[in-house]
Design a protein around this motif. Sequence first.
Motif, short mmCIF file in Angstrom:
data_model
loop_
_atom_site.label_atom_id
_atom_site.label_comp_id
_atom_site.label_asym_id
_atom_site.label_seq_id
_atom_site.Cartn_x
_atom_site.Cartn_y
_atom_site.Cartn_z
N GLN A 188 0.75 -1.86 -0.21
CA GLN A 188 0.24 0.09 -0.18
C GLN A 188 0.90 1.20 -0.09
O GLN A 188 1.16 2.31 -0.56
N ILE A 189 2.12 1.65 1.10
CA ILE A 189 2.76 2.75 0.89
C ILE A 189 3.29 2.47 -0.74
O ILE A 189 4.08 3.26 -0.87
N LEU A 190 4.20 1.90 -1.70
CA LEU A 190 4.87 1.47 -2.45
C LEU A 190 3.04 2.06 -3.39
O LEU A 190 3.74 2.89 -4.89
N LEU A 191 2.20 2.04 -3.81
CA LEU A 191 0.58 2.61 -3.71
C LEU A 191 1.00 3.85 -3.94
O LEU A 191 0.26 4.78 -4.81
N LYS A 192 0.90 3.81 -2.81
CA LYS A 192 1.11 5.49 -2.47
C LYS A 192 2.28 6.42 -2.77
O LYS A 192 1.75 7.93 -3.60
N GLN A 193 3.30 6.13 -2.58
CA GLN A 193 4.37 5.98 -3.23
C GLN A 193 4.03 6.45 -4.62
O GLN A 193 4.77 7.71 -4.95
N SER A 194 3.76 5.94 -5.54
CA SER A 194 3.73 6.01 -7.07
C SER A 194 2.71 7.09 -7.75
O SER A 194 3.22 7.81 -8.45
N ALA A 195 1.26 7.09 -6.76
CA ALA A 195 0.84 7.73 -6.67
C ALA A 195 0.99 9.91 -6.59
O ALA A 195 0.68 10.68 -7.25
N ASN A 196 1.65 10.19 -5.47
CA ASN A 196 2.74 10.59 -5.04
C ASN A 196 3.80 11.36 -6.43
O ASN A 196 3.84 12.74 -6.82
N LYS A 254 4.59 10.14 -16.69
CA LYS A 254 5.25 10.89 -18.36
C LYS A 254 3.82 10.59 -19.45
O LYS A 254 3.37 11.78 -19.77
N SER A 255 3.13 9.83 -18.67
CA SER A 255 1.67 9.23 -19.54
C SER A 255 0.91 8.95 -18.66
O SER A 255 1.27 8.14 -17.40
N GLY A 256 -0.59 8.42 -18.77
CA GLY A 256 -1.45 7.73 -18.06
C GLY A 256 -1.23 6.72 -17.75
O GLY A 256 -1.53 5.90 -16.64
N LEU A 257 -0.64 5.41 -18.75
CA LEU A 257 -0.49 4.46 -18.69
C LEU A 257 1.37 3.99 -17.76
O LEU A 257 1.11 3.00 -17.04
N TYR A 258 1.52 5.24 -17.66
CA TYR A 258 3.32 5.18 -16.92
C TYR A 258 2.16 4.94 -15.31
O TYR A 258 3.42 4.35 -14.58
N GLU A 259 1.61 5.73 -15.26
CA GLU A 259 1.09 5.80 -13.65
C GLU A 259 0.66 4.24 -13.13
O GLU A 259 1.17 4.14 -11.88
N TYR A 260 0.10 3.15 -14.28
CA TYR A 260 0.10 2.06 -13.92
C TYR A 260 1.11 0.58 -14.27
O TYR A 260 1.04 0.01 -13.70
N LEU A 261 1.69 1.08 -15.02
CA LEU A 261 2.64 0.20 -15.49
C LEU A 261 4.62 0.65 -15.11
O LEU A 261 5.16 1.25 -15.52
N ASN A 262 4.84 1.18 -13.79
CA ASN A 262 6.11 1.01 -12.92
C ASN A 262 6.38 0.22 -11.85
O ASN A 262 5.43 -0.47 -12.04
N TRP A 263 7.31 -0.34 -11.47
CA TRP A 263 8.04 -1.09 -10.74
C TRP A 263 7.63 -0.79 -9.56
O TRP A 263 7.00 -2.05 -8.62
N VAL A 278 4.00 0.43 -8.89
CA VAL A 278 2.81 -0.65 -8.91
C VAL A 278 2.51 -2.21 -9.02
O VAL A 278 1.96 -3.23 -9.00
N ILE A 279 3.33 -2.18 -10.26
CA ILE A 279 3.70 -3.90 -10.09
C ILE A 279 4.07 -4.88 -9.40
O ILE A 279 3.06 -5.97 -9.06
N LEU A 280 4.92 -4.38 -8.96
CA LEU A 280 5.46 -5.17 -7.71
C LEU A 280 4.47 -4.51 -6.33
O LEU A 280 4.17 -6.03 -5.65
N ALA A 281 3.78 -3.87 -6.18
CA ALA A 281 2.28 -4.07 -4.92
C ALA A 281 1.63 -4.56 -5.51
O ALA A 281 1.22 -5.60 -4.37
N TYR A 282 1.12 -4.96 -6.63
CA TYR A 282 0.53 -5.60 -7.31
C TYR A 282 0.08 -7.30 -7.06
O TYR A 282 0.01 -8.36 -6.46
N GLY A 283 1.93 -7.26 -6.94
CA GLY A 283 2.36 -8.40 -7.37
C GLY A 283 2.34 -9.11 -5.64
O GLY A 283 2.14 -10.45 -5.32
N ILE A 284 2.25 -8.07 -4.90
CA ILE A 284 2.12 -8.27 -3.24
C ILE A 284 1.47 -9.06 -3.03
O ILE A 284 1.42 -10.41 -2.25
N PHE A 285 0.41 -7.84 -2.95
CA PHE A 285 -1.21 -8.22 -3.04
C PHE A 285 -1.57 -9.83 -3.38
O PHE A 285 -1.66 -10.17 -2.55
N ALA A 286 -0.96 -10.19 -4.50
CA ALA A 286 -1.47 -11.02 -5.22
C ALA A 286 -1.25 -12.61 -4.40
O ALA A 286 -1.87 -13.30 -3.89
N GLY A 287 0.27 -12.20 -4.05
CA GLY A 287 1.31 -13.07 -3.02
C GLY A 287 0.76 -12.97 -1.62
O GLY A 287 0.32 -13.98 -0.66
#
Length: 115
Positions: free
Chosen positions: A23-31, A35-44, A46-55
């Motif tokens: 959750q902290i990783l997601l907050k850091q990414s949001a802050n 470059k674009s709306g796509l990079y808001e979701y495709l950065n390390w 967000v990807i790591l945070a959702y990977g952790i959530f899945a685990g």
Amino acid sequence: MSNTTHIFMFIMFAATFFSAISQILLKQSANREHKSGLYEYLNWRVILAYGIFAGVLLLNTYAYTKVPYKYGSIIDTFTYVFVLLFSRILLKEEISRGKLIGNLLIITGILIYSL
């Protein structure tokens, strides 16, 4: 309770810790600016945070086969406490009176429910 149950309770507790980190990783990414709306979701972050959530989801699903639901629900609420602490330590956010009272109520509820 068996020793196996205690081990799985610890695994669930560790999972709440990692859930708070994600959750902290997601907050850091949001802050951050992206470059674009796509990079808001495709950065390390967000990807790591959702990977952790899945685990964490997989771990908790398996752990619930060994841990009584009554204890699992108690353990899961520690995520809120971890998020508060990590927000203060890592993000340098102020702890408002409302957040503090809310977390104290959570801890009080945990103590009352577990006794």
